[in-house]
Design a protein around this motif. Sequence first.
Motif, PDB file in Angstrom:
ATOM      1  N   GLU A 398      25.074 114.863  81.826  1.00  0.00           N
ATOM      2  CA  GLU A 398      24.298 114.546  82.836  1.00  0.00           C
ATOM      3  C   GLU A 398      23.224 113.441  82.622  1.00  0.00           C
ATOM      4  O   GLU A 398      22.594 112.810  83.465  1.00  0.00           O
ATOM      5  N   SER A 399      23.290 113.247  81.368  1.00  0.00           N
ATOM      6  CA  SER A 399      22.186 112.300  80.741  1.00  0.00           C
ATOM      7  C   SER A 399      22.843 111.109  80.103  1.00  0.00           C
ATOM      8  O   SER A 399      22.999 110.100  80.651  1.00  0.00           O
ATOM      9  N   GLY A 400      23.476 111.173  78.952  1.00  0.00           N
ATOM     10  CA  GLY A 400      24.111 110.204  78.389  1.00  0.00           C
ATOM     11  C   GLY A 400      23.149 108.979  77.780  1.00  0.00           C
ATOM     12  O   GLY A 400      23.582 107.904  77.778  1.00  0.00           O
ATOM     13  N   VAL A 401      21.752 109.058  77.743  1.00  0.00           N
ATOM     14  CA  VAL A 401      20.916 107.915  77.461  1.00  0.00           C
ATOM     15  C   VAL A 401      21.136 107.503  76.246  1.00  0.00           C
ATOM     16  O   VAL A 401      20.749 106.079  75.810  1.00  0.00           O
ATOM     17  N   TYR A 402      21.782 108.086  75.352  1.00  0.00           N
ATOM     18  CA  TYR A 402      22.072 107.429  74.038  1.00  0.00           C
ATOM     19  C   TYR A 402      22.933 106.359  73.964  1.00  0.00           C
ATOM     20  O   TYR A 402      22.917 105.422  73.109  1.00  0.00           O
ATOM     21  N   ARG A 403      23.650 106.265  75.269  1.00  0.00           N
ATOM     22  CA  ARG A 403      24.529 104.910  75.424  1.00  0.00           C
ATOM     23  C   ARG A 403      23.959 103.833  75.406  1.00  0.00           C
ATOM     24  O   ARG A 403      24.358 102.597  75.291  1.00  0.00           O
ATOM     25  N   ARG A 404      22.744 103.853  75.861  1.00  0.00           N
ATOM     26  CA  ARG A 404      21.651 102.356  75.642  1.00  0.00           C
ATOM     27  C   ARG A 404      21.801 101.612  74.469  1.00  0.00           C
ATOM     28  O   ARG A 404      22.001 100.520  74.419  1.00  0.00           O
TER      29      ARG A 404
END
Length: 500
Positions: A398-404
């Motif tokens: 639901e986040s996946g912000v590491y993909r930045r």
Amino acid sequence: MAAMDDRPTDRPAADPPGRSAAPSADRFATGSHDLPVSAALASFMTTGWAAPDTPPAERLPVAAYAEKRRAALSARFPGERLVLPAGPPKVRSNDCDHRYRPHTAYAHLSGDTAADTGTGAVLVLEPTAAGHDAVLYHRPRSPRGDGGFYRDRRHGEFWVGRRAALAETAERLGLACAPLDDLAGALRGPRPARVIRGVDPAVDAAVPVRDAERDREFAAAAAELRLIKDEWEIAQLQAAVDHTVTAFTAVAAALPRATGMPRGERWVEGTFERVARMEGNGVGYETIAASGAHACVLHWTRNDGTLRLGEMLLLDAGVETDTLYTADVTRTIPVSGWFTPRQRQVYDLVYLAQEAGLAAVRPGARFRDFHLAAMRVIAEGLQEWGVLRSAEEALDPESGVYRRYTLCSSGHMLGMDVHDCAAARASQYLDAELRPGHVLTVEPGLYLQPDDLTLPPELRGIGVRIEDDVVVTETGARLMSAELPRHPEEIELWMQSLAG
């Protein structure tokens, strides 16, 4: 090569509208510097030629494997005509074409690389009571009577070289062959047919679409046949990898000369591609030679930057064999031969991520497992650096912000296409389990953009990707590109040895 996004998509080669698969005898492909042909010259050009030669032909090793592939496809679609075009040439500009490569499904199921048959061939599997009869339609030798052999710049043998006689192709491939001019007649009739669409406009027009979903199912089946590589294919891929290691070594040895050179990235590109053309058919995809912050661009192919001491070079490249199988390898190496502390910090994290990904490749594991294993290492490392607040939160779907900082998936199937089997159904590929014979890449990366204010200044502009080719075996996996150093200390020793 940087991995594709979550869902494979089929990208069949397009062809410019209006191109005919077989130009008529009185209408030849010409260009802006062609000269008019007088009646006297036309008459003179039809006489005084030796009888056409047909040298002895030997059955190619691929023929037996291609026959098995066709049998598998035949069993899946009984009673239906199956049409697989190689595709016409593709225009680069005006009257100049790109170097020709046949469509992958055609090449895989025929064994034909078009080196001898020329462009625009079509493989047709005609249904019979026992299965299918395969016929390969291609242009025969250029006759010396119709003028095309010297006037047709696209297909004439004086322009593009000698083609194989139909009998030669039949012997080499173990296939019945017929002139391409006979194809239109063979495709007539109400018999149900499936076509690999979007490859050859003339074939698409000859077999009108009756059910687009049936054609998509056919394209998926042809792609899924390539998921499990046979022993011949694995040997071809290993040869591609071995040639790629040779080319990487040539690049590393050339770095002192390329350093500081305007557009030195192109010196790197040219060095690699020279080896690729000498050892194989060429490169399997556009070479990525990205120095400095260019390494933060996943598919940097402009390759117009300068290599500088104190920066790194990300080289993502693969040699394609004459049989059209490609390697796909990436190394990120210091231009000076030595990593700086910050470069080593980033490189070490990516290396540990790749180690975790490689350890997850084994039969019975899910295809997605190696990516998830690598990304956990990346996210936890970013948390240690203070870039991410929580690795667990970042990894939550639901986040996946590491993909930045890493952006794409960490690998893909490999074969005749660099992103092989792209038309395969997700149930057979992305959502399936790994099996012996799968060949894939494992390629985690970190791309720390130069303008990213969430990063400490000393990390901005550093891009690292490490990519290797792996074949799944009965008991685990084998690293096909193990001869090329990966560990940072091994890379430094390797580069110093090449510097003399």
